[in-house]
Scaffold this active site. Sequence first.
Site, mmCIF file in Angstrom:
data_model
loop_
_atom_site.group_PDB
_atom_site.id
_atom_site.type_symbol
_atom_site.label_atom_id
_atom_site.label_comp_id
_atom_site.label_asym_id
_atom_site.label_seq_id
_atom_site.Cartn_x
_atom_site.Cartn_y
_atom_site.Cartn_z
ATOM 1 N N SER A 162 77.747 -60.322 24.817
ATOM 2 C CA SER A 162 78.402 -59.143 24.234
ATOM 3 C C SER A 162 79.108 -59.570 22.963
ATOM 4 O O SER A 162 79.509 -60.733 22.835
ATOM 5 C CB SER A 162 79.437 -58.589 25.217
ATOM 6 N N TYR A 176 86.794 -59.660 30.813
ATOM 7 C CA TYR A 176 85.454 -59.497 30.225
ATOM 8 C C TYR A 176 85.230 -60.458 29.059
ATOM 9 O O TYR A 176 84.171 -61.091 28.956
ATOM 10 C CB TYR A 176 85.291 -58.043 29.760
HETATM 11 N N1 LIG Z 1 76.780 -51.095 27.557
HETATM 12 C C1 LIG Z 1 77.413 -51.805 26.661
HETATM 13 O O1 LIG Z 1 78.061 -51.258 25.766
HETATM 14 C C2 LIG Z 1 77.338 -53.312 26.698
HETATM 15 C C3 LIG Z 1 77.811 -54.012 25.581
HETATM 16 C C4 LIG Z 1 77.748 -55.400 25.589
HETATM 17 C C5 LIG Z 1 77.218 -56.060 26.672
HETATM 18 N N2 LIG Z 1 76.780 -55.355 27.743
HETATM 19 C C6 LIG Z 1 76.233 -56.112 28.861
HETATM 20 O O2 LIG Z 1 74.955 -55.611 29.172
HETATM 21 C C7 LIG Z 1 74.632 -55.944 30.522
HETATM 22 C C8 LIG Z 1 74.055 -54.712 31.190
HETATM 23 O O3 LIG Z 1 75.072 -53.725 31.249
HETATM 24 P P1 LIG Z 1 74.789 -52.165 31.036
HETATM 25 O O4 LIG Z 1 75.695 -51.708 29.984
HETATM 26 O O5 LIG Z 1 73.347 -51.911 30.965
HETATM 27 O O6 LIG Z 1 75.412 -51.606 32.402
HETATM 28 P P2 LIG Z 1 74.815 -50.739 33.608
HETATM 29 O O7 LIG Z 1 75.950 -50.592 34.559
HETATM 30 O O8 LIG Z 1 74.152 -49.512 33.103
HETATM 31 O O9 LIG Z 1 73.716 -51.694 34.237
HETATM 32 C C9 LIG Z 1 74.078 -52.889 34.886
HETATM 33 C C10 LIG Z 1 73.156 -53.126 36.063
HETATM 34 O O10 LIG Z 1 73.529 -54.380 36.645
HETATM 35 C C11 LIG Z 1 73.609 -54.215 38.046
HETATM 36 N N3 LIG Z 1 74.568 -55.180 38.578
HETATM 37 C C12 LIG Z 1 75.903 -55.225 38.358
HETATM 38 N N4 LIG Z 1 76.443 -56.247 39.036
HETATM 39 C C13 LIG Z 1 75.433 -56.848 39.700
HETATM 40 C C14 LIG Z 1 75.373 -57.949 40.575
HETATM 41 N N5 LIG Z 1 76.473 -58.622 40.926
HETATM 42 N N6 LIG Z 1 74.177 -58.309 41.065
HETATM 43 C C15 LIG Z 1 73.050 -57.605 40.740
HETATM 44 N N7 LIG Z 1 73.058 -56.553 39.938
HETATM 45 C C16 LIG Z 1 74.237 -56.172 39.416
HETATM 46 C C17 LIG Z 1 74.061 -52.787 38.270
HETATM 47 O O11 LIG Z 1 73.732 -52.331 39.577
HETATM 48 C C18 LIG Z 1 73.303 -52.066 37.161
HETATM 49 O O12 LIG Z 1 72.037 -51.647 37.599
HETATM 50 C C19 LIG Z 1 75.922 -56.487 31.130
HETATM 51 O O13 LIG Z 1 75.878 -57.896 31.166
HETATM 52 C C20 LIG Z 1 76.982 -56.016 30.171
HETATM 53 O O14 LIG Z 1 78.130 -56.838 30.196
HETATM 54 C C21 LIG Z 1 76.833 -53.997 27.777
#
Ligand SMILES: NC(=O)c1ccc[n+]([C@@H]2O[C@H](COP(=O)([O-])OP(=O)(O)OC[C@H]3O[C@@H](n4cnc5c(N)ncnc54)[C@H](O)[C@@H]3O)[C@@H](O)[C@H]2O)c1
Length: 272
Positions: A162, A176
């Site tokens: 991120s 985070y």
């Molecule tokens: N959305 C944003 O703005 C953003 C920005 C920077 C980084 N990220 C990163 O992107 C990645 C994906 O996040 P997202 O935004 O798509 O969120 P999201 O919640 O839409 O998807 C995350 C998925 O991970 C699964 N998950 C969570 N914890 C888990 C675990 N312990 N074991 C197995 N599965 C698990 C959830 O069930 C979900 O399906 C993360 O690492 C997040 O930190 C997101």
Amino acid sequence: MTLETMFNVAGKSVIVTGGASGIGRAYAEIMVEMGARVRILDMDAAGLETTVSEIAAMGWPGEVSSGQLDVSDRAALATAFDTVVADQGRIDVVFANAGVDAGPGFLSPTGDRVPEAQIDTMPEAQWDRVIDVNLTGVFMTIRNAAHHMKQTGGGRIIVTSSVAARVNESIVGTAYMPAKAGVDHLVRNAAMELAAHGINVNCISPGPFITNIAGGRLKNKADREAFEAQSLMGRIALPEEIKGLALYLASPASSYVTGAQMTIDGGSSLRG
Ligand SMILES: NC(=O)c1ccc[n+]([C@@H]2O[C@H](COP(=O)([O-])OP(=O)(O)OC[C@H]3O[C@@H](n4cnc5c(N)ncnc54)[C@H](O)[C@@H]3O)[C@@H](O)[C@H]2O)c1
């Protein structure tokens, strides 16, 4: 290399953790669309079922299947990797993507202190969970990927970090940032160690994307506006917009790229 071979991932055996939603789902979609065989590992049983059936219904040339697990369950994760090797013969590409939010930041989007999210009031269990999933979960995913890829002569590991690894945020839960900063360092170190085994390790560092993270926080007006204001483009991204970078890092096009942090944030971090 022709354009066709450059982005060819057809037949590749791919694992996506956290692929039942958001960014991970976009990774899974582009890989299946390009003909890869994708195993989505996620803790959300209902989300897995919906995602797998919707991707399968697209009629893309690849294959999609799922396994339910929590990436903080080390034994289950190792077994899931072994199962993919038993089923597909090998693992070529791993997206270490599963991640959770860390609750509210010490300030609300409108600049007020959040009493329960100060460094001396936030629940210790929240710190533990975020480190377990977002940092140790990534470490264990890379570890399992390396173990299998070494035996087949190489592969690609792509980690979702991120911009919060580098830019401090007052409206994002405290745990985070250090978890993602650890991920960035881990990726660089793993890249150094694994290059000799033909394994490229890179990070995708998103800015704000509309997903279900934090209960879909970025779909709420106040939160969305705070992040939109940071973006040079005045908007937050759709998961769809990460597909090009994911395909690049998974394919021959990026053969000389390792240890990189690929930022995809609409320029947000330039203001941070
Ligand atoms: N959305 C944003 O703005 C953003 C920005 C920077 C980084 N990220 C990163 O992107 C990645 C994906 O996040 P997202 O935004 O798509 O969120 P999201 O919640 O839409 O998807 C995350 C998925 O991970 C699964 N998950 C969570 N914890 C888990 C675990 N312990 N074991 C197995 N599965 C698990 C959830 O069930 C979900 O399906 C993360 O690492 C997040 O930190 C997101």
